[in-house]
Design an enzyme around this catalytic site. Structure first.
Site, PDB file in Angstrom:
ATOM      1  N   GLY A 164       0.904  -1.479   0.001  1.00 55.82           N
ATOM      2  CA  GLY A 164      -0.063   0.129   0.219  1.00 55.82           C
ATOM      3  C   GLY A 164       0.279   1.573   0.075  1.00 55.82           C
ATOM      4  N   GLU A 165       2.246   1.471   0.595  1.00 54.13           N
ATOM      5  CA  GLU A 165       3.103   2.379   0.403  1.00 54.13           C
ATOM      6  C   GLU A 165       2.745   2.953  -1.870  1.00 54.13           C
ATOM      7  OE1 GLU A 165       6.521   1.548   2.504  1.00 54.13           O
ATOM      8  OE2 GLU A 165       5.694   0.916   3.927  1.00 54.13           O
ATOM      9  N   ASP A 174     -26.354  30.351   3.533  1.00 56.80           N
ATOM     10  CA  ASP A 174     -26.397  31.039   4.662  1.00 56.80           C
ATOM     11  C   ASP A 174     -25.631  32.263   4.986  1.00 56.80           C
ATOM     12  OD1 ASP A 174     -23.849  30.648   3.719  1.00 56.80           O
ATOM     13  OD2 ASP A 174     -23.575  28.198   4.864  1.00 56.80           O
ATOM     14  N   LYS A 190     -28.421  29.320   8.547  1.00 53.17           N
ATOM     15  CA  LYS A 190     -28.054  28.423   8.615  1.00 53.17           C
ATOM     16  C   LYS A 190     -27.658  27.760  10.164  1.00 53.17           C
ATOM     17  CE  LYS A 190     -25.087  26.332   6.764  1.00 53.17           C
ATOM     18  NZ  LYS A 190     -24.170  25.061   5.645  1.00 53.17           N
ATOM     19  N   ARG A 245     -12.367  23.770   6.929  1.00 49.61           N
ATOM     20  CA  ARG A 245     -13.455  23.817   8.207  1.00 49.61           C
ATOM     21  C   ARG A 245     -13.145  23.791   9.115  1.00 49.61           C
ATOM     22  NH1 ARG A 245     -17.407  20.228   3.395  1.00 49.61           N
ATOM     23  NH2 ARG A 245     -15.601  19.734   3.793  1.00 49.61           N
ATOM     24  N   ARG A 249     -26.022  24.767  11.487  1.00 50.22           N
ATOM     25  CA  ARG A 249     -25.548  22.813  11.321  1.00 50.22           C
ATOM     26  C   ARG A 249     -25.436  22.205  13.090  1.00 50.22           C
ATOM     27  NH1 ARG A 249     -23.575  19.981   7.904  1.00 50.22           N
ATOM     28  NH2 ARG A 249     -23.292  21.622   6.605  1.00 50.22           N
TER      29      ARG A 249
HETATM   30  C1  R5P Z   1     -20.492  25.883   4.586  1.00 48.89           C
HETATM   31  O1  R5P Z   1     -20.675  26.751   5.331  1.00 48.89           O
HETATM   32  C2  R5P Z   1     -20.167  25.249   3.655  1.00 48.89           C
HETATM   33  O2  R5P Z   1     -19.991  27.054   3.233  1.00 48.89           O
HETATM   34  C3  R5P Z   1     -21.492  25.096   2.685  1.00 48.89           C
HETATM   35  O3  R5P Z   1     -22.612  25.193   3.159  1.00 48.89           O
HETATM   36  C4  R5P Z   1     -21.163  23.768   2.934  1.00 48.89           C
HETATM   37  O4  R5P Z   1     -20.160  23.144   3.162  1.00 48.89           O
HETATM   38  C5  R5P Z   1     -22.199  22.464   2.029  1.00 48.89           C
HETATM   39  O5  R5P Z   1     -22.210  21.323   2.525  1.00 48.89           O
HETATM   40  P1  R5P Z   1     -23.599  20.617   2.926  1.00 48.89           P
HETATM   41  O6  R5P Z   1     -24.004  20.111   1.201  1.00 48.89           O
HETATM   42  O7  R5P Z   1     -22.511  19.326   3.413  1.00 48.89           O
HETATM   43  O8  R5P Z   1     -24.576  20.632   3.727  1.00 48.89           O
END
Ligand code: R5P
Length: 306
Positions: free
Chosen positions: A38-39, A169, A192, A95, A194
């Site tokens: 796998g390397e 968002d 939004k 992120r 999450r």
């Molecule tokens: C996050 O804030 C980004 O701008 C996108 O809205 C996000 O990454 C989208 O992720 P998903 O398609 O999993 O909802």
């Protein structure tokens, strides 16, 4: 000017070929295979001595690519390349920019430190800058950032009649407002929350004044697709036609695409990540940014470090 060379990992070869064309550079697809255990085994062209090298590797699903990418960068130095830069049309690990839960790794910082120690510069497209204002906060190397909003705006202007540009968002306002201004269309932004990796709660703004417009959802990333699906559900409830979705980085797999496709009229993306929804090319704009990094002495200034 010494002729530059663009090296691509195999999956990135089509983009690399086009990028090299835009730069007037040579393009070589490096050989990457795996040993039985796998390397990785990578082989570069020998003719790198004294030449600027741009390694082209988009970083969607980055973990399996990271080791070979670092091996290629180090080998290019060993073969006496004059400089070794990274072109990552999609830059991963942006992120996780703070510790959301106790004990979590802040992977954006670690990833930035690792890449900064292997490359002389970085060119990318719309990195997910949320709580960081600039790549310079975590990357120790010069960088150039290309913005896809004008390209998305041009596509929408050419293909959608009477659009209203919608961001799912608050963060999306930066590119949604730019797209809308470029094509003289109205825009609005949802809010939004999450809930977890695949669940989001979205609240729509007052959309009544946009009745009769074709909604276009614009976002930087689509991954699970849940954000855009939720936004599309609210649009449906409010009596709108199914939205067009225009995104920069299409990280979604087949199942996520199919789920999203059931809720929307169409999905288009830029070619920062190879995907069958790619309809908008960033190659020319990224080529200009890479040119500034490859040959800083001969490029006219187009703004500062980003
Ligand atoms: C996050 O804030 C980004 O701008 C996108 O809205 C996000 O990454 C989208 O992720 P998903 O398609 O999993 O909802």
């Amino acid at each position: 000017m010494t002729e530059a060379i663009v090296l691509s990992l195999p999956d990135d070869a089509a983009f690399g070929e086009a990028l090299a064309g835009a730069l007037g550079a040579e393009h070589v697809q490096i050989s990457w295979r795996h040993f039985p255990d796998g390397e990785s085994h990578v082989t570069l062209p020998e003719r790198l001595a004294g030449r600027p090298v741009a390694i082209n590797c988009t970083l969607a699903r980055p973990d399996p690519k990271l080791a070979p990418l670092l091996f290629v960068a180090d080998a290019a130095r060993d073969l006496e390349a004059k400089q070794v830069g990274l072109v990552a049309p999609y830059l991963a690990y942006m992120r996780q920019d703070r510790r959301f839960q106790a004990g979590e790794a802040i992977t954006s910082r670690t990833f930035a430190r690792v890449l900064s120690s292997s490359f002389d510069w970085l060119a990318t497209v719309d990195p997910h800058l949320h709580r960081y204002t600039s790549l310079d906060e975590i990357y120790a190397i010069p960088s150039r950032v290309v913005h896809a909003a004008p390209l998305l705006g041009r596509w929408i202007g050419d293909n959608v009649i009477r659009p209203v540009i919608l961001g799912p968002d608050a963060e999306s306002e930066q590119w949604v407002s730019e797209v809308a201004a470029d094509i003289n269309a109205p825009y609005a932004v949802f809010t939004k929350t999450r809930l977890d990796d695949r669940e989001v709660r979205i609240n729509p703004p007052d959309l009544s004044r946009y009745a009769g417009h074709q909604p276009v959802l614009v976002d930087d990333i689509v991954s699970s697709g849940r954000t855009l699906i939720e936004a599309a559900r609210h649009l449906d409830n409010a009596g709108f036609a199914k939205p067009v979705c225009a995104v920069t980085h299409a990280l979604l797999g087949q199942d996520a695409h199919d789920d999203l496709a059931r809720s929307v009229a169409s999905i288009v993306s830029s070619d920062t990540v190879p995907h069958f929804t790619n309809a908008i090319s960033v190659v020319q704009e990224l080529g200009l940014a890479v040119r500034e990094l490859l040959w800083p002495e001969s490029s006219s200034s187009r703004g500062g470090r980003d």
